[in-house]
Write a protein that holds these residues in place. Structure first.
Motif, PDB file in Angstrom:
ATOM      1  N   TYR A 266       0.806  -1.213   0.000  1.00 34.62           N
ATOM      2  CA  TYR A 266       0.000   0.000   0.000  1.00 34.62           C
ATOM      3  C   TYR A 266       0.847   1.275   0.000  1.00 34.62           C
ATOM      4  O   TYR A 266       0.482   2.266  -0.649  1.00 34.62           O
ATOM      5  CB  TYR A 266      -0.955  -0.010   1.196  1.00 34.62           C
ATOM      6  N   ALA A 267       1.964   1.265   0.700  1.00 31.15           N
ATOM      7  CA  ALA A 267       2.805   2.464   0.737  1.00 31.15           C
ATOM      8  C   ALA A 267       3.355   2.781  -0.660  1.00 31.15           C
ATOM      9  O   ALA A 267       3.339   3.942  -1.096  1.00 31.15           O
ATOM     10  CB  ALA A 267       3.950   2.264   1.731  1.00 31.15           C
ATOM     11  N   GLU A 268       3.830   1.728  -1.360  1.00 28.03           N
ATOM     12  CA  GLU A 268       4.339   1.929  -2.723  1.00 28.03           C
ATOM     13  C   GLU A 268       3.233   2.414  -3.651  1.00 28.03           C
ATOM     14  O   GLU A 268       3.440   3.297  -4.488  1.00 28.03           O
ATOM     15  CB  GLU A 268       4.936   0.628  -3.263  1.00 28.03           C
TER      16      GLU A 268
ATOM     17  N   LEU B 140       0.514   6.885  -6.731  1.00 31.91           N
ATOM     18  CA  LEU B 140      -0.756   7.583  -6.952  1.00 31.91           C
ATOM     19  C   LEU B 140      -0.630   9.085  -6.707  1.00 31.91           C
ATOM     20  O   LEU B 140      -1.267   9.890  -7.398  1.00 31.91           O
ATOM     21  CB  LEU B 140      -1.845   6.992  -6.057  1.00 31.91           C
ATOM     22  N   GLU B 141       0.173   9.463  -5.731  1.00 28.08           N
ATOM     23  CA  GLU B 141       0.384  10.888  -5.477  1.00 28.08           C
ATOM     24  C   GLU B 141       1.063  11.556  -6.677  1.00 28.08           C
ATOM     25  O   GLU B 141       0.768  12.704  -7.016  1.00 28.08           O
ATOM     26  CB  GLU B 141       1.205  11.073  -4.203  1.00 28.08           C
ATOM     27  N   GLU B 142       1.960  10.812  -7.324  1.00 30.67           N
ATOM     28  CA  GLU B 142       2.614  11.328  -8.529  1.00 30.67           C
ATOM     29  C   GLU B 142       1.604  11.446  -9.671  1.00 30.67           C
ATOM     30  O   GLU B 142       1.595  12.439 -10.406  1.00 30.67           O
ATOM     31  CB  GLU B 142       3.764  10.392  -8.921  1.00 30.67           C
TER      32      GLU B 142
ATOM     33  N   MET C 184      -6.830   6.084  -4.303  1.00 27.30           N
ATOM     34  CA  MET C 184      -6.109   6.655  -3.162  1.00 27.30           C
ATOM     35  C   MET C 184      -6.912   6.496  -1.878  1.00 27.30           C
ATOM     36  O   MET C 184      -6.358   6.205  -0.809  1.00 27.30           O
ATOM     37  CB  MET C 184      -5.796   8.136  -3.423  1.00 27.30           C
ATOM     38  N   GLY C 185      -8.222   6.665  -1.992  1.00 23.44           N
ATOM     39  CA  GLY C 185      -9.074   6.453  -0.831  1.00 23.44           C
ATOM     40  C   GLY C 185      -9.021   5.024  -0.336  1.00 23.44           C
ATOM     41  O   GLY C 185      -8.944   4.761   0.875  1.00 23.44           O
ATOM     42  N   LYS C 186      -9.033   4.075  -1.263  1.00 22.36           N
ATOM     43  CA  LYS C 186      -8.956   2.658  -0.880  1.00 22.36           C
ATOM     44  C   LYS C 186      -7.621   2.349  -0.197  1.00 22.36           C
ATOM     45  O   LYS C 186      -7.571   1.623   0.802  1.00 22.36           O
ATOM     46  CB  LYS C 186      -9.106   1.783  -2.128  1.00 22.36           C
ATOM     47  N   VAL C 187      -6.551   2.915  -0.773  1.00 24.84           N
ATOM     48  CA  VAL C 187      -5.220   2.673  -0.203  1.00 24.84           C
ATOM     49  C   VAL C 187      -5.122   3.279   1.196  1.00 24.84           C
ATOM     50  O   VAL C 187      -4.616   2.636   2.137  1.00 24.84           O
ATOM     51  CB  VAL C 187      -4.129   3.257  -1.128  1.00 24.84           C
TER      52      VAL C 187
ATOM     53  N   LYS D 150      -7.443   3.817   3.257  1.00 22.11           N
ATOM     54  CA  LYS D 150      -8.232   2.998   4.191  1.00 22.11           C
ATOM     55  C   LYS D 150      -7.397   1.824   4.690  1.00 22.11           C
ATOM     56  O   LYS D 150      -7.366   1.524   5.890  1.00 22.11           O
ATOM     57  CB  LYS D 150      -9.496   2.503   3.519  1.00 22.11           C
ATOM     58  N   ARG D 151      -6.719   1.157   3.746  1.00 24.33           N
ATOM     59  CA  ARG D 151      -5.909  -0.008   4.130  1.00 24.33           C
ATOM     60  C   ARG D 151      -4.750   0.386   5.039  1.00 24.33           C
ATOM     61  O   ARG D 151      -4.282  -0.413   5.837  1.00 24.33           O
ATOM     62  CB  ARG D 151      -5.375  -0.714   2.881  1.00 24.33           C
ATOM     63  N   LEU D 152      -4.290   1.634   4.890  1.00 23.14           N
ATOM     64  CA  LEU D 152      -3.195   2.118   5.736  1.00 23.14           C
ATOM     65  C   LEU D 152      -3.705   2.671   7.061  1.00 23.14           C
ATOM     66  O   LEU D 152      -2.925   3.148   7.889  1.00 23.14           O
ATOM     67  CB  LEU D 152      -2.404   3.201   4.994  1.00 23.14           C
TER      68      LEU D 152
END
Length: 289
Positions: A214-216, A221-223, A238-241, A243-245
């Motif tokens: 998820y971090a990767e 995604l930010e890029e 990004m929202g899904k990621v 959430k997982r974080l």
């Protein structure tokens, strides 16, 4: 101009053909690349002007009707566009572009059987017409026949190995077939060929999401968001990621942004928001808009 088209550099392709037409305004050769590039760039004004110009001086050229068909296709008049592509085929029965563009109109009308027939006819005329191989792969991808899709994308790439779109779609097919490392390899190739390719970056982030990295995924995604700040699917993932974080507030922010950018998918987004405080039970198929 053709070379720029083949490597998906549509602005440069258009610029080159504009110069060519100043030097030789009545030449029809290459108009399929010029008009299709204008279609991809959604340049309706220039494409309409080009269609009017070519019909004024040569109604017996198949290229004229390919330009007109592209113009009508951009205006989403798919049935009318089909008639003009058929006229192009009548004038030149070996027009691979005529068959391919007709097939794309059938795809737009979701008539996949006729579309496949059109792409096969294009390949029958010119086995190296990679656009038709890509078209068939795209249909199989939409039908979730991922192995068949990957096969056709590979055939297209064997003909045009520098086309970033083909690498992206092959990566997407491999990802859908859970061949994650192969998917990343192809998406990396697309990115090497075109470092600003936001589709390749987004799909890489989606693969990392599937791998639970998820971090990767979020870093990429930010890029992508910086390249395409109004792309709803980027904010949704990004929202899904987030959430997982465990970053619930950030997830809500991204889901809300998605809703603002793409209200028609409000049910999917609201469902994701409702599940923020629930157990993580979503299927992977729900991870994209």
């Amino acid at each position: 101009g053709k070379c720029h088209f083949e490597i998906v550099n549509y602005p440069k392709c258009v610029e080159t053909y504009r110069l060519a037409r100043k030097l030789e305004p009545f030449r029809t050769e290459g108009l399929e690349y010029y008009s299709t590039s204008l279609w991809h760039l959604k340049n309706e004004v220039e494409l309409s002007f080009l269609a009017q110009t070519v019909t004024d001086f040569d109604k017996m050229s198949s290229m004229t009707w390919i330009v007109v068909g592209n113009c009508l296709s951009l205006q989403k008049e798919h049935d009318t566009a089909l008639k003009f592509f058929r006229r192009a085929i009548q004038l030149d029965s070996r027009s691979a572009w005529g068959y391919t563009l007709s097939a794309h109109e059938f795809v737009a009308n979701e008539d996949f059987e006729k579309a496949l027939c059109g792409f096969r006819q294009a390949i029958g005329v010119n086995a190296r017409h990679y656009n038709a191989w890509y078209g068939m792969g795209n249909i199989y991808f939409r039908q979730e026949k991922y192995e068949l899709a990957a096969y056709h994308f590979r055939r297209a790439l064997s003909i045009n190995p520098r086309n970033t779109v083909l690498y992206c779609y092959l990566g997407m097919a491999l990802h859908a077939n859970e061949q994650f490392e192969d998917a990343l390899e192809n998406l990396d190739m697309a990115e090497r060929l075109e470092p600003t390719n936001s589709l390749a970056k987004y799909q890489k982030a989606f693969v990392y999401f599937s791998l639970q990295k998820y971090a990767e995924s979020l870093e990429i995604l930010e890029e992508v968001r910086d390249f395409a700040p109004r792309e709803a699917s980027v904010h949704f993932l990004m929202g899904k990621v987030c959430k997982r974080l465990g970053r619930v507030n950030d997830a809500i922010l991204h889901f809300t942004t998605t809703l603002d950018l793409n209200p028609k998918d409000k049910n999917v987004v609201k469902s994701a928001i409702d599940k923020l405080h629930a157990g993580d039970t979503e299927s992977q198929s729900d991870d994209e808009l």
